[in-house]
Design a protein around this motif. Structure first.
Motif, PDB file in Angstrom:
ATOM      1  N   VAL E 183      29.467   6.076  19.038  1.00  0.00           N
ATOM      2  CA  VAL E 183      28.092   6.081  18.532  1.00  0.00           C
ATOM      3  C   VAL E 183      27.110   5.802  19.658  1.00  0.00           C
ATOM      4  O   VAL E 183      26.093   6.481  19.807  1.00  0.00           O
ATOM      5  CB  VAL E 183      27.972   5.040  17.402  1.00  0.00           C
ATOM      6  N   ILE E 184      27.443   4.818  20.479  1.00  0.00           N
ATOM      7  CA  ILE E 184      26.535   4.498  21.585  1.00  0.00           C
ATOM      8  C   ILE E 184      26.484   5.659  22.571  1.00  0.00           C
ATOM      9  O   ILE E 184      25.418   6.079  23.030  1.00  0.00           O
ATOM     10  CB  ILE E 184      26.982   3.202  22.286  1.00  0.00           C
ATOM     11  N   PHE E 186      27.012   8.753  21.959  1.00  0.00           N
ATOM     12  CA  PHE E 186      26.238   9.839  21.360  1.00  0.00           C
ATOM     13  C   PHE E 186      24.740   9.598  21.532  1.00  0.00           C
ATOM     14  O   PHE E 186      23.998  10.473  21.962  1.00  0.00           O
ATOM     15  CB  PHE E 186      26.573   9.955  19.870  1.00  0.00           C
ATOM     16  N   SER E 187      24.331   8.369  21.216  1.00  0.00           N
ATOM     17  CA  SER E 187      22.889   8.147  21.251  1.00  0.00           C
ATOM     18  C   SER E 187      22.379   8.186  22.690  1.00  0.00           C
ATOM     19  O   SER E 187      21.271   8.663  22.942  1.00  0.00           O
ATOM     20  CB  SER E 187      22.532   6.841  20.572  1.00  0.00           C
ATOM     21  N   PHE E 190      22.167  11.772  23.506  1.00  0.00           N
ATOM     22  CA  PHE E 190      21.051  12.324  22.730  1.00  0.00           C
ATOM     23  C   PHE E 190      19.739  12.012  23.427  1.00  0.00           C
ATOM     24  O   PHE E 190      18.856  12.847  23.538  1.00  0.00           O
ATOM     25  CB  PHE E 190      21.087  11.694  21.340  1.00  0.00           C
ATOM     26  N   ARG E 191      19.652  10.812  23.943  1.00  0.00           N
ATOM     27  CA  ARG E 191      18.411  10.448  24.641  1.00  0.00           C
ATOM     28  C   ARG E 191      18.304  11.165  25.962  1.00  0.00           C
ATOM     29  O   ARG E 191      17.218  11.566  26.371  1.00  0.00           O
ATOM     30  CB  ARG E 191      18.364   8.945  24.854  1.00  0.00           C
TER      31      ARG E 191
END
Lengths: 483, 495, 104, 100, 670
Positions: E183-184, E186-187, E190-191
């Protein structure tokens, strides 16, 4: 001046007299036809009223005015009277005083209709008293039954007191303006605003009308009377005579005393909140269905009273629409109760509380049509969508928000939610609590009245446009400016 | 053009009325099956013709209703509503099949209520007029109220009344919000209108920030009570637990709260006076619900109640994902609704089966059921795995999308949610182990496995769970389209 | 209810109670009526009532019966008519209520 | 000229007496009498205003209200008779079967 | 059509076999074992062919990606790392399946068994050839659930179902960490893409991840006042997942209990399909670990600690399978250590660690299958009741002894003479030495060499207690059927020679993992980001260090021969409940008490859950209280309605009076 515009009232008067006279010559067994006669007369009057929808006129030196508002309320009263008359056919079966019953009912309706079309406080007051006096006797119709008698006594006593208060208040209005004509009072109300007697007059009038509308604290007769009276009479009282109080208040306050708006708005704001909250809270713990309906009727009156506080055309339209819806819903609910009471008493004459909630057990099986109608009525009263109750609440509450009375709307909404509890309880008893008693045949007249009321409730809920339109038209009579 | 949405909404309602007049169980169930299958066929037809690349409302129907108040009969469906209609249309025929051989009192009313609920719920998803929306919204209450009250468990009356009044209050508060929106728009445009798209687009022009926030919060409250999330969930365990199996499944199908979040709340969110506060509220409630529901599920001894609390936990993802404001998280939250509907319906069916066969749902009184009910055991293990978010099953797609997407904007809330995953696994596995595995509890008497109809209905839904776990695109694509549109709105406002 | 023997012991109490029961409703009624009266009187005396300078005196005919009669049959004929129905219905109601239960 | 306030004041006092009686009397007949008192005090008002406003409407109204009072009395006595027949008393405070 | 295009079939065939066996198995002989065996055979052949191809052209890795949903994809990546893994998994799994036909022949739910093992294999194969981290996680979880199902295969046994529960939940703790890492990650990505991801870019695919390592490493998070790089957080969370799956301390507790399943399942779990997943994950994401400051050190220390920690418990266990279970944990510790020393030797660490993984798979599968054979024949797995089994089951005994030598790491340095285990374990210990000498951190080396001694000790204790001496109880035994002994022999062969034959090719081959046409990683550059100083790896170690592993292994053999073979020492005095050390070890450091009884039952269940329950009662109570309040106030308010007419009148009149006064006052105020 077109006397045809009075045709509904005249028809009713003729009907009332005819019922009375014909009844004298009929044997007890044949008196059943009086009910049909009365219903027919009311139906004709209703048809006449509907056919004259849209006309506007004043008659008899401006003492009567025929306009959208009066037409609308006449229809309300006639509809309620019709339901009352049809349902009463069964109730009065075998009674030797059928003719008195029906003609009193018809006369009371005439009184209500004159209140609706009154354009003069004198007419209004006398018509008001007509409706009251006729119903006093109706409330005590079962004169050998202590409850009925007690109901009549209380109704009568508080009614006379209120009449006195009303008359006292009217006398001040008359004294300050020198006239009893409603438009003339409106024109000369300046005096009332500047003098303290204006407030006194307002409160006295509120008390007088509040008695009929059953506003707290002028309501105290209402639960007793609704409970004690024959159920069909309760339906007339709750659904018809209560609306008469409302239309009278509309006329007197909004048309005649609009100059005193600040005073009576506040009065009504206080009373509306008190009434709906008291009605709902006390209704929670009732076990007599009629008494519960009486308290619920209080709450409903509280909602309608919000129209006085909000005082926009839409709110008034909502209040007026609510009056019609409430007519159907409450009359229907009382008639359904009447059917149950009839059933209970025909099984055992000595039942102490024929309208006790326990007698509704398993009604879904025993009297399916009655139970279903009752369900629809109580859900409509609770404001479940696609019923008249919802549509009216929608218009009324939304206009409350619109006018910025969010607090009032919130109170009303919470009350409305609270009311669901005791309405749902009736449904619970009817459908979920089993009983070993068998199915009974449902008396036809009750069923017909119920079906009419159900149709009315659902029609307003589904096919709302004409009703909303006419209610708005009626509201425009009160506040000509519009939104 | 066929008024397909109207048909989908009205067929169940009409058949509900007709079913009331049937005399025998056989007639009633056939009637119900015909209606639900008809809805399924129509929905599939609609689904095939649905363009998932555009975010607009499709299959619109509009007729005037109460013009003086601006009320129209306006139906239409977009990528938010379509999957949920599909969900209802898919599950309901199998629910009917599931109850095929059950013996219960008044089967005609039972099936009529099922159909009425279906019609009302689909109506909510199809309504594009707030008046209509609210009507269907409230209409869902009544059949469920009856459902719980008539066929419910020992505490049914209390549960039914509580559910009825609690959610009714919420609905009324939501109605207040609708009123506020209605009149603010009326004042600006001069014409009354309750059209949902029109009102949503006019929200931004409301002058008063307080008014905006009030409207928003009122609507939000109405929706989150229905979802439900912490701390407004307390009607839900009672209602879910006391309801009969079909009722519980219908409750699960009742995704109207979450639908409202996506359809109404998110388009309004960027235009509120304090969007960041609103996002915080939503995210916090979502995250707390996830972990709170998980802990409570762990504490339950009643299997069905555990499932009910797990639902609180799962629905927290919906709010969290919606607050995440990334197209992946929003569509993940939408997908969570869809997947949760499938999973929970089997969960409740399984609870129902266990309750009828074993006569109890207390987890510790069960034991070793897998030996006697191998088919049920297989389906239950699969469903429990799906419910705890096992990859390859539909629940995972939703959870991972929500978690990954939301972390971008809401890292701390996602961490809370992550903590709950272990707990979630714990209570599922714990319940499985106690109820299904281990030594068979001889006190339970003779236990028979699920019958053919039950196997069929549960099995097919289970297969769908697996299918959507590997290929979510058939429904996720349209959700993505719509959530991207929502997010692009946010970007405009710089939220 | 206290029975006789016991009530002797509590005679003073009983007297007090009955006195209280006698006065209590009256006192409340008194207070309420005085409140009402005070409110009305204050309002009345703080109000400037409109009145003509001189009450017109019809020298020829001190009676105003004629005027009233004219009004009754012109402007206020409707209330008059309604009153007829009121009379009829109250007559009916009164007779019905007052009659014994002969045939019920 | 006697100020109109005095008439009204008198009417108010009579009305209050009626109210007091109505609230405190147990006998139905006395209560009815009190109602009459109140109605008549209102009539007094109406007539006084009528005179002071040089307008006959009030007197017409008063006439009508007297008729109404009569009707009311008729009904009231009828109800009381029915009550007496049933309970052998017209003390109305014993009539509280319907309550709460 | 190139063989590489069939790569997707490798996991798909066993998955299909699962479906077929599940639904049709009952109707076929042997529970439909033929279906998974056939499927896995084909998978094995494909893997082998692909590996052969890759050996020719290590650069041309196979990569096929398909959009899955949103910005995620599903795909196949066969690079050298995956290829060796696939080959090993399919081979070992195939052998175990064949063995199972005999082993499970008496079980009435064998079709379920074969279905589940097929799915187990499929998941592991899918895990190995995932081209993105999410797919890897999915298969990772599927592996977990299959292990749950298989450990609880005999679910009617309470101990089995509770062991399954424990396995699932313990690994779940790791899985959540892994998921959090994803999750981290991915984010962050994403950023980095600023929310707009171009078409055709799948941000969780390994090449995208690896490309953006420097950017992720540049991101910092403030945790309790410390600035921590995102890459460290992510890698540590990944490693957390690996801890759970690979049974590293402190999440190793499930692994010994996992013996409740059929022995073949233990073999699958321990050798091929499950526990190696954690090592594989770290190897797969090794470039990220390289770039993460201190992550590799954690890996190294924890690996070394686990190696010795588990070995200490292995010594005292009396259960045949439990000894092997602790041995697995210990060996996994070695593998982790092997990866951790990458801090000193760079990408080569992957090679040595994976090499040990492969060899371990062979000899551990062999050990378990032999144990299974013994258990199958004699019906008990308590070593105290056995003894002298070698006479009854010669083939089993011989193969088992080969495996034991392989595990203990017998072999002569700098020659090709040695068991497989020697060639893979020795480099790890040497690298640990190198790591110590380059960084000054000697603890990993010391732990690993001590663990080697203990390894030899416990495995020969097992051999002596089981196969030699006199039978201690009256068991009737016989040699197992051919379907069981043939796989044993094949595995024994592999344990004997595989290491010696393949080691140089293997290292070269696997070192191509991060430099090919899929990814081009500059490991030293990444090491700079992570702050590691790479030392050159060549045999500069002193002679003693090279011979040390053999010395300790022999020492272990001798000690156990003295104690258990010749019985020169009476162990009864030591092996008693009064000996605190023995007690500690025998109770497995009280981990059960801490985890199960205290953490899960006391804290989570009775603490949090019931606290939550109480809070929830509070909410419920509030709701009910409001409704009660309403009803009670209704009861109270209705008392106003006395039924006495005078009261009513008073209310009306008082109402009028008060309203006038009230309104007057309010109006004045306003």
């Amino acid at each position: 001046m077109d006397l045809m515009l009075l045709a509904p009232e005249l028809t009713l008067a003729v009907t009332g007299l005819a019922v009375l006279l014909i009844g004298l010559f009929l044997p007890v067994g044949a008196k059943k036809m009086l009910g049909y006669l009365a219903s027919l007369g009311i139906l004709v009057a209703l048809a006449l009223t509907v056919s004259s929808l849209g006309t506007e006129a004043t008659m008899f030196n401006d003492t009567l005015s025929i306009d959208a508002l009066s037409q609308f309320f006449k229809i309300v009263f006639l509809v309620v009277a019709l339901l009352f008359a049809i349902a009463s056919i069964k109730y009065t079966e075998g009674n030797s005083h059928t003719e008195e019953f029906f003609s009193l009912g018809v006369f009371a309706t005439i009184g209500m209709m004159f209140v609706a079309s009154a354009n003069d406080i004198m007419v209004l007051f006398i018509a008001f008293e007509l409706a009251s006096l006729a119903t006093y006797a109706l409330a005590g119709f079962e004169k050998s039954n202590q409850k009925s008698l007690e109901a009549a006594m209380k109704y009568f006593m508080i009614g006379s007191l209120s009449a006195a208060l009303l008359l006292f208040g009217i006398s001040f209005i008359y004294g300050m303006t020198g006239t009893t004509s409603i438009p003339a009072i409106a024109a000369g109300a300046g005096n009332l605003v500047t003098n303290p007697i204006g407030l006194v007059a307002v409160v006295l009038l509120v008390a007088g009308f509040g008695f009929k509308i059953a506003l707290v604290p002028f309501h105290m007769w209402a639960p007793d009377t609704y409970q004690g009276s024959p159920s069909v009479v309760s339906s007339l009282l709750a659904a018809g005579s209560k609306k008469m109080g409302i239309v009278a208040a509309f006329k007197v306050f909004i048309v005649a005393l609009i100059a005193l708006q600040a005073e009576w708005q506040m009065v009504f704001a206080i009373l509306a909140v008190l009434t709906m909250t008291y009605g709902n809270v006390v209704a929670l713990s009732q076990t007599s269905v009629k008494r519960m309906l009486a308290y619920s009727s209080l709450a409903q009156a509280g909602y309608i009273t919000m129209a006085f506080v909000v005082l926009t055309p839409m709110a008034l339209g909502g209040g007026i629409l609510y009056a019609l819806s409430h007519g159907f819903m409450k009359a229907g609910a009382f008639i359904a109760t009447a059917a149950v009471v009839y059933m209970v008493l025909s099984e055992n004459r000595d039942v102490e509380d024929p309208d006790h909630l326990d007698n509704f057990k398993g009604l879904g099986k025993r009297m399916p049509v009655t139970a279903l109608s009752m369900t629809i009525f109580v859900f409509a009263l609770a404001g479940i969508p696609l019923t008249a109750g919802y549509m009216s609440k929608f218009v009324l509450f939304s206009s409350t928000i619109q006018a910025g009375f969010v607090w009032l709307a919130v109170i009303a909404i919470l009350n409305s939610a609270l009311s669901l509890y005791y309405y749902a309880r009736v449904v619970k008893y009817m459908y979920f609590i089993p009983t070993d008693a068998g199915k009974v045949s449902e008396p036809l007249p009750y069923t017909i009245a119920l079906v009419i009321a159900v149709i009315g409730v659902l029609a307003i809920g589904f096919w709302s446009e004409p009703f909303v339109y006419w209610a708005m038209e009626a509201a425009k009579v009160l506040i000509p400016g519009g939104m | 053009m066929l008024p397909i949405l109207s048909l989908i909404v009205l067929i169940p309602l009409l058949f509900a009325a007709l079913t009331l007049f049937t005399k025998t169980k056989e007639q009633a169930r056939v009637m119900a099956l015909v209606a639900t299958v008809a809805v399924l066929v129509l929905t599939l037809y609609m689904y095939i013709n649905f363009d998932s690349t555009i975010a607009d409302n499709q299959f619109e129907e509009i007729y005037q209703w109460v013009p003086s108040l601006g009320i129209n009969y306006h139906l239409g469906v977009d990528g938010i509503g379509m999957p949920l209609i599909l969900l209802n249309a898919i599950v309901l025929p199998f629910l009917i099949l599931f109850t095929w051989n059950d013996d219960r009192k008044a089967p005609n009313r039972f099936y009529a209520l099922i159909l009425a609920t279906e019609g009302a719920v689909i109506g909510v998803f199809a309504a594009l007029d707030f008046f209509l929306f609210y009507i269907f919204w409230e209409l869902t209450l009544i059949p469920l109220f009856f459902m719980v009250s008539i066929w419910g468990g020992p505490g049914k009356h209390h549960a039914a009344i509580k559910f009825f009044i609690y959610t009714h209050i919420a609905s009324l508060v939501m109605l207040l919000g609708i009123f506020g929106l209605y009149f603010s728009a009326w004042e600006m445009t001069g014409t009354p209108s309750l059209d949902i798209p029109a009102l949503l687009s006019q929200f931004q022009f409301i002058g008063s920030g307080v008014m905006k926030d009030l409207i928003f919060l009122a609507l939000l409250f109405g929706f989150i009570v229905k979802i439900p999330v912490f701390p407004f969930h307390s009607w839900q365990p009672d209602a879910y637990t006391e309801a009969p199996t079909a009722g519980s499944v219908l409750f699960v199908m009742l995704k109207i709260g979450g639908y409202g979040i996506f359809k109404v709340i998110l388009p309004l969110l960027p235009f509120t006076a304090s969007p960041n506060l609103m996002i915080t509220i939503m995210a916090a409630l979502g995250a707390v619900s996830i972990i709170y529901g998980a802990f409570l599920a762990l504490a339950q001894s009643d299997l069905k109640r555990m499932v009910a609390y797990s639902s609180v936990s799962h629905m927290g993802y919906v709010l969290l994902g919606a607050a995440g404001l990334v197209s992946l998280s929003v569509s993940g939250a939408m997908f969570q609704q869809f997947s949760h509907g499938l999973i929970m319906s089997i969960m409740f069916m399984a609870c129902g089966v266990i309750n009828t066969t074993a006569g109890t749902r207390i987890i510790n009184d069960l034991g070793g059921l897998a030996q006697k009910m191998p088919k049920l055991a297989v389906i239950m293990v699969l469903t429990f795995m799906a419910s705890l978010g096992l990859p390859g099953l539909s629940g995972f797609i939703a959870e991972v999308s929500v978690l990954a997407g939301s972390f971008v904007n809401l890292p701390s809330y996602v961490i809370i949610a992550l903590l709950a995953i272990v707990i979630t696994a714990a209570y599922h596995i714990w319940a499985l182990q106690r109820a299904m595995f281990g030594v068979f509890n001889e006190k339970l008497g003779t236990i028979v496995d699920i019958n053919g109809y039950q196997t069929l209905s549960m099995g097919i839904i289970a297969i769908l769970i697996v299918y959507f776990g590997w290929n979510p695109s058939p429904v996720l694509d349209m959700m993505l389209t719509n959530s991207e549109q929502i997010i692009s709105l946010m970007a405009v406002m710089g939220v | 209810m206290l029975n006789d023997e016991v009530s002797i012991l509590f005679t003073p109490m009983k007297v007090l109670t009955s006195v209280y029961n006698f006065f209590r409703p009256r006192i409340i009624g008194m207070i309420v009526a005085f409140l009402f009266l005070a409110v009305i009187l204050v309002s009345v005396f703080f109000t400037s009532w409109p009145s003509v300078e001189q009450i017109p005196q019809n020298v020829a005919d001190q009676s105003n019966i004629e005027g009233i009669g004219v009004l009754i049959f012109t402007d206020f004929v409707v209330p008059f008519e309604i009153l007829s129905i009121v009379l009829l219905s109250s007559l009916m109601g009164a007779i019905y209520m007052a009659k014994g239960d002969g045939n019920q | 000229m006697i100020p109109v306030e005095l008439y009204i004041g008198l009417a108010a006092i009579i009305f209050s007496i009626g109210l007091y009686g109505f609230m405190t009397q147990r006998s139905g007949i006395r209560m009815l009498m009190c109602v009459e008192l109140m109605l008549n005090s209102a009539n007094l008002n109406l007539v006084a205003f009528s005179s002071y406003n040089a307008d006959l409407t009030g007197q017409v109204f008063a006439l009508y209200s007297i008729a109404l009072a009569a009707c009311e009395a008729a009904i009231g006595f009828a109800i009381l008779m029915a009550i007496f027949r049933m309970k052998d008393t017209i003390n109305l405070d014993t009539f509280n079967v319907l309550r709460w | 059509m190139a063989i590489g295009d069939l790569a997707f079939l490798i996991p798909l065939l066993p998955a299909l076999a699962f479906v077929l066996t599940f639904f049709l198995g009952k109707k076929l002989p042997n529970g439909g074992a033929i279906i998974p065996i056939a499927a896995i055979t084909i998978s094995f052949v494909i893997s082998l062919l692909i590996t052969m191809n890759l050996l020719q052209n290590p650069e041309e890795v196979i990569n096929q990606s398909y959009s899955w949903f949103a910005i995620l994809n599903i795909g196949v990546l066969v690079d050298p790392l995956a290829a060796v893994m696939l080959t090993m998994v399919s081979l070992v799994s195939l052998l175990i399946h064949i063995y199972s036909v005999g082993y499970m022949s008496h079980d009435r739910s064998q079709s379920r068994y074969f279905a589940e093992t097929a799915l187990f294999t499929a998941s592991m194969l899918g895990l190995a050839l995932s081209d993105n981290i999410l797919q890897l996680f999915i298969c990772w979880e599927l592996v977990g659930v299959c292990s749950y199902l298989l450990i609880g295969f005999w679910y009617e046994k309470p101990s089995a179902s509770s062991a399954a529960k424990k396995a699932f939940l313990t690994t779940r703790v790791g899985d959540v960490m892994f998921l959090a890492g994803i999750v981290i990650l991915f984010s962050d990505l994403f950023r980095i893409f600023n929310g707009t991801i171009p078409d055709g870019v799948y941000i969780l695919r390994f090449d995208e991840i690896f490309t953006h390592i420097p950017e992720i490493a540049a991101m910092n998070a403030n945790i309790l006042g410390m600035e921590v790089s995102h890459i460290t957080i992510i890698t540590l969370l990944f490693f957390g997942g690996a801890i759970g799956k690979s049974g590293q301390f402190p999440l190793h507790v499930w692994l010994p209990d996992a013996m409740e399943g059929p022995t073949t399942v233990s073999a699958l779990i321990h050798a091929a399909t499950m526990v190696t997943a954690g090592v594989y994950l770290v190897a797969r994401t090794f470039p990220m670990f390289m770039a993460a400051p201190s992550s590799l050190l954690v890996v190294a220390y924890l690996g070394a600690f686990t190696a010795i920690f588990a070995a200490t418990m292995g010594i005292v266990m009396n259960d045949l399978k439990r000894v092997l279970a602790y041995s697995t944990i210990s060996q996994l510790g070695y593998m982790m250590l092997g990866l951790g020393v990458g801090a000193a030797i760079g990408a080569e660490a992957v090679g040595i660690s994976i090499f040990h993984l492969i060899n371990h798979a062979f000899f551990k599968a062999l050990l378990f299958l032999c144990a299974g054979s013994v258990i199958h024949a004699v019906g008990t797995h308590d070593m105290r009741q056995l003894g002298g089994v070698a006479k009854v089951m010669p083939i089993t005994a011989v193969t088992m002894i080969i495996a034991a030598f392989s595990l203990a790491g017998f072999g002569i340095p700098d020659t090709i003479f040695g068991f497989s285990g020697f060639f893979s374990k020795d480099p790890i210990i040497e690298s640990a030495y190198l790591f110590g000498s380059s960084s000054g951190m000697w603890i990993p080396y010391l732990l690993s060499i001590t663990a080697a001694l203990l390894t030899s000790l416990y495995i020969f204790r097992l051999v002596f207690m089981t196969f030699f001496g006199k039978p201690r109880t009256d068991y009737g035994g016989h040699e197992s059927p051919a379907s069981m002994t043939v796989p044993l022999s094949i595995l024994a062969l592999l344990a004997l020679v595989a290491g010696a034959l393949t080691r140089t090719t293997f290292y070269e081959f696997v070192s191509e993992t991060f430099v090919n046409d899929f990814v081009q990683m500059d490991i030293p550059a990444l090491a700079d980001i992570g702050g590691y100083h790479l030392a050159s790896h060549a045999g500069h170690e002193p002679m003693l260090i090279l011979w040390m592993p053999l010395i300790v292994a022999v020492a272990g053999l001798l000690v156990s021969y003295l104690i258990y073979g010749l019985k020169v020492v009476n162990m009864d005095s030591l092996v008693s409940r009064n000996n605190p050390v023995y007690k500690l070890l025998y109770n497995r450091y009280y981990q059960n008490a801490i985890y199960t009884d205290f953490l899960s039952v006391k804290v989570i269940y009775e603490g949090f859950a019931f606290a939550g329950h109480a809070i929830d009662r509070g909410f419920d109570w509030t709701v009910n209280w409001i409704s009660d309040l309403m009803i009670e106030s209704g009861e109270a308010l209705r008392q106003f309605q006395t039924g006495v007419i005078q009261t009513y009148a008073t209310a009306v009149i008082a109402g009028v009076g008060l309203l006038i006064v009230l309104i007057k006052v309010v109006m004045e105020v306003i």
